[in-house]
Structure formats: structure tokens, C-alpha cells
Write a protein that holds these residues in place. Structure first.
Motif, short mmCIF file in Angstrom:
data_model
loop_
_atom_site.label_atom_id
_atom_site.label_comp_id
_atom_site.label_asym_id
_atom_site.label_seq_id
_atom_site.Cartn_x
_atom_site.Cartn_y
_atom_site.Cartn_z
N ASN A 1 0.83 -1.21 0.00
CA ASN A 1 0.00 0.00 0.00
C ASN A 1 0.86 1.25 0.00
O ASN A 1 0.62 2.20 -0.75
CB ASN A 1 -0.90 0.02 1.23
CG ASN A 1 -1.88 -1.14 1.28
OD1 ASN A 1 -1.51 -2.28 1.03
ND2 ASN A 1 -3.12 -0.86 1.64
N GLU A 2 1.88 1.26 0.88
CA GLU A 2 2.72 2.44 0.99
C GLU A 2 3.54 2.63 -0.28
O GLU A 2 3.74 3.76 -0.74
CB GLU A 2 3.63 2.31 2.21
CG GLU A 2 4.28 3.61 2.62
CD GLU A 2 4.86 3.58 4.02
OE1 GLU A 2 5.47 4.60 4.41
OE2 GLU A 2 4.71 2.55 4.72
N ALA A 3 4.02 1.52 -0.86
CA ALA A 3 4.79 1.63 -2.11
C ALA A 3 3.94 2.23 -3.22
O ALA A 3 4.38 3.16 -3.93
CB ALA A 3 5.29 0.25 -2.52
N TYR B 1 -4.35 -5.80 -4.49
CA TYR B 1 -4.22 -4.45 -5.03
C TYR B 1 -3.27 -4.43 -6.23
O TYR B 1 -3.25 -3.47 -6.99
CB TYR B 1 -3.68 -3.48 -3.97
CG TYR B 1 -4.56 -3.33 -2.76
CD1 TYR B 1 -5.93 -3.11 -2.88
CD2 TYR B 1 -4.03 -3.39 -1.47
CE1 TYR B 1 -6.74 -2.98 -1.77
CE2 TYR B 1 -4.82 -3.24 -0.35
CZ TYR B 1 -6.18 -3.04 -0.50
OH TYR B 1 -6.98 -2.89 0.61
N LEU B 2 -2.49 -5.48 -6.38
CA LEU B 2 -1.54 -5.57 -7.49
C LEU B 2 -2.25 -6.13 -8.72
O LEU B 2 -2.84 -7.21 -8.66
CB LEU B 2 -0.34 -6.45 -7.11
CG LEU B 2 0.88 -6.40 -8.03
CD1 LEU B 2 2.14 -6.85 -7.27
CD2 LEU B 2 0.71 -7.29 -9.25
N GLY C 1 0.94 -6.69 -14.69
CA GLY C 1 1.23 -5.98 -15.93
C GLY C 1 0.68 -4.58 -15.98
O GLY C 1 0.79 -3.90 -17.01
N ARG C 2 0.13 -4.08 -14.86
CA ARG C 2 -0.39 -2.71 -14.80
C ARG C 2 0.36 -1.88 -13.76
O ARG C 2 0.85 -0.79 -14.06
CB ARG C 2 -1.89 -2.71 -14.50
CG ARG C 2 -2.46 -1.32 -14.24
CD ARG C 2 -3.96 -1.33 -14.00
NE ARG C 2 -4.41 -0.08 -13.40
CZ ARG C 2 -4.64 1.03 -14.06
NH1 ARG C 2 -4.49 1.06 -15.38
NH2 ARG C 2 -5.04 2.13 -13.44
N ASN C 3 0.43 -2.39 -12.54
CA ASN C 3 1.15 -1.65 -11.49
C ASN C 3 2.25 -2.50 -10.85
O ASN C 3 2.86 -2.09 -9.86
CB ASN C 3 0.18 -1.12 -10.42
CG ASN C 3 -0.70 -2.22 -9.84
OD1 ASN C 3 -0.29 -3.38 -9.76
ND2 ASN C 3 -1.91 -1.87 -9.44
N ALA D 1 -0.23 4.13 -12.60
CA ALA D 1 -1.31 3.18 -12.28
C ALA D 1 -1.31 2.83 -10.80
O ALA D 1 -2.37 2.70 -10.18
CB ALA D 1 -1.16 1.93 -13.14
N ALA D 2 -0.13 2.68 -10.21
CA ALA D 2 -0.03 2.32 -8.79
C ALA D 2 -0.69 3.39 -7.93
O ALA D 2 -1.49 3.09 -7.03
CB ALA D 2 1.43 2.14 -8.40
#
Length: 359
Positions: free
Chosen positions: A267-269, A289-290, A293-295, A327-328
Motif C-alpha cells: 500500500n505504501e509503495a 491491489y496488485l 502488468g499494470r502496477n 497506475a499504482a
């Protein structure tokens, strides 16, 4: 005013920030939010904006405290090995006080724990509601109990993280980081974190300017004997309850990698725009949350070669890394805000105050 009592094991400082938010938002709903736990983390930097007392674990102590408070709902944030939970749940049922079990569903750090799961299933059946960290863990709840499930997406209060005015270069000089691009690992090095895989990957990387920074309690790992190259920097433990120094390290980094259990570090990253690379396997709810191929990337479990490949891909491809970074930030703000987490609690409490039969 209605009362919600959370009974917890040790309250860490990042949870204090969460509970302050909950207390403010519940107050707007005409509800008082109280917390009782066996311990509050020492040197907690946040003023407590909720009613808190530290009470050593014990059934009779907590029975007396509940009788004194007379809460409308009790939320249990306890391990099943906290043995007083067993008589407490049954006593709450006898007293007709709605009880909620807040957890991951089952123990996600054990493979196929069929027998162990039945202890969780029993608690789920006895409680009036279940608060889960993620909707993806609903599959770990028996079908007969799924109508009791509410989702409180697990997070930290990202809004409370301190801003960082220093530039990346200034931060690197402060910490003595010599690398142009940085992969960051943060966490207590329990076996489930698999820090040895990250070290092994960087021991085989010869690309100039690329480095790995490791922060946290090394526990049983002898890191100096494992680290064979100068592209790995171990900063040790950083006591940082206000998250000021860690926020600097996140800002100074380019990627985040915990090969095993990513936890709330993910989350913090994402909040700081760091794509995450990790492995498949026994991952906690935050892994959802990951988006592959997007974040970030999830590589096959225990495949250090694949881990190394994805780290190098994102470190070398500035355009791709920037896309993942955007995206992240976007995804974590949408999916893991503290307000989202509170809304799960509020929905659960509202349903129980209306009456468990409403579920």
C-alpha cells in the motif's frame, strides 16, 4: 449515543492513525468508537482521539469491562491463540451483544491447513458478522456464513503520511545510497518475506547504477554473509513511528520488492508510485491491489530468475516504469483509501445495530 467496542491485541502506531479516523467518522454517525487492547505500541507518536485503555488479556477482565461499557457491538481483532476469545464469544452470545470477527478469513501463511480452518469456521459461525480484509477472501468463508461478510479493505491511513520536500538526490545523500536506481525492501525478515530471493537476484546483477536497499529487522538472517556485491545496501532497522524517514526512502526509490508476503508495504509503495514485484504463493490480502502488468508483476513462486528479469525490465525501461507508477498511485487511492476501509466497518455496524436478524 451508540457504542462500538473494538477488542484488539497490540495496537501498532499505524493502527492508531486508522482508529483516529474511524472515531471521527463514527462520531459523525452518532456512534462512539472505543478500543481495548493488551498493549499500545511504545513511543506511539499519534495523539489518541478515541477512548482507549490497555487491559491485560483475561476473560474476567474483559467481561467486567464490557459490562461496564455496555457496547451495542463488539468487534474482535484477536488471534485464535489469544485463548480468552473462546469463552468471550460465547458469553457475548449469551448476553445478546452482537459480535464481529475481523480478520483475513483463515491463516493465509499455512498451506492447506484443513484441520486448522475448522477453528476459524467455528468462530465464523458463532459471530454475528465477519469483517474481511479483502473481498477475495470470501472464498475462505463457508457458504452458510457468507451472508455475514462485510469487506473493510485493509490499509494504512495514507492521508496521514508526511509530505517529503527533499529531492531524490538529497535523500540519497542523507542515507548514503550510491545507486542511480533503487529497489526497496522494507519489513521484518520473517521467513515468509523471502528476502533471500531478492539478495540472490541482486548478487547476480552486474548492471552499473542499479541497487537494492534493505530496511528492517534481519531476525535470523545473517545478511552480511549473504550479500556478496556492493549493489546491496542494508540500512538495518529504522525506528520511525511518524513515517518521516521511511517516506523519504520510498520517495528516493524506483521499485518495491518483497518476494514473499508483501503486506501493507505494498500500500505504501503504491502511494509513493513504486511498482511492486513479488512472487506467487502464500500472499496476504493486500496482494489483490496488485494488477499484473499494470502496477507490478507477480512471478512464479521461488523463481529467482523470473524475479530478477522483471526487476531489470522495470529498472531499465523508464517509460514502462512511469506507466506502472501512475497506475499504482491511481489504483491504491481508489481501492485502499482509509475511507473505503471505514465504510466496511460502518456498513457492518449499521447492520448489527439494526439487529443481527437484518443480515
Amino acid at each position: 449515543m451508540k457504542k462500538v467496542l473494538l477488542i484488539s491485541n497490540k495496537v501498532f502506531h499505524y493502527r492508531v492513525s486508522n482508529y483516529n479516523y474511524f472515531a471521527r467518522r463514527f462520531r459523525e454517525e452518532g456512534i462512539q468508537f472505543l478500543v481495548r487492547a493488551n498493549e499500545l505500541q511504545k513511543n506511539n507518536p499519534y495523539p489518541l482521539e478515541f477512548d482507549f485503555q490497555a487491559i491485560p488479556f483475561g476473560f474476567f477482565r474483559y467481561r467486567r469491562e464490557i459490562a461496564r461499557i455496555q457496547p451495542d457491538v463488539v468487534i474482535l481483532f484477536l488471534h485464535l491463540k489469544d485463548l480468552f476469545i473462546w469463552p468471550l464469544i460465547h458469553w457475548l452470545k449469551i448476553k445478546r451483544i452482537p459480535v464481529v470477527y475481523w480478520n483475513k478469513g483463515i491463516n493465509l501463511e499455512i498451506r492447506a491447513p484443513t484441520l486448522r480452518n475448522h477453528f476459524f469456521y467455528y468462530v465464523h459461525s458463532k459471530c454475528d458478522a465477519i469483517l474481511l480484509y479483502s473481498k477475495h477472501n470470501t472464498s475462505d468463508i463457508q457458504p452458510k456464513n457468507r451472508q455475514k461478510v462485510f469487506i473493510a479493505s485493509n490499509t494504512i491511513n495514507l492521508d496521514a503520511l508526511p509530505p517529503v520536500s527533499e529531492s531524490k538526490d538529497e535523500i540519497k545523500r542523507e542515507f548514503g545510497i550510491p545507486f542511480k536506481k533503487v529497489v526497496l525492501f522494507v519489513g521484518r525478515m520473517r521467513d515468509v518475506k523471502k528476502v533471500e530471493h531478492l539478495i540472490e537476484a541482486f548478487n547476480s546483477i552486474d548492471e552499473p547504477g542499479l541497487g537494492c536497499v534493505i530496511v528492517g529487522d534481519s531476525m535470523s538472517y545473517d545478511l552480511p554473509s549473504m550479500i556478496r556485491k556492493k549493489n546491496i545496501l542494508y540500512l538495518g532497522e529504522i525506528f520511525d513511528p511518524k513515517n518521516e524517514r521511511m517516506s523519504k526512502l520510498f520517495k528516493a526509490s524506483d521499485l518495491f520488492c518483497i518476494p514473499g508476503d508483501v503486506g501493507l508495504g505494498l500500500n505504501e509503495a503504491f502511494h509513493w508510485g513504486l511498482p511492486v514485484v513479488t512472487e506467487d504463493g502464500l500472499q496476504p490480502p493486500e496482494i489483490h491491489y496488485l494488477s499484473q502488468g499494470r502496477n507490478g508483476f507477480v512471478v512464479p513462486e521461488n523463481d529467482v530468475g523470473a524475479l530478477r528479469e522483471k526487476l531489470l525490465l522495470l529498472l531499465k525501461d523508464d517509460v514502462l516504469r512511469a506507466e506502472f507508477s501512475r497506475a499504482a498511485k491511481e489504483d491504491i487511492a481508489r481501492d485502499a483509501s482509509i475511507e473505503n476501509m471505514f465504510c466496511g466497518f460502518r456498513s457492518c455496524v449499521r447492520a448489527l445495530i439494526s439487529g443481527p436478524a437484518a443480515l
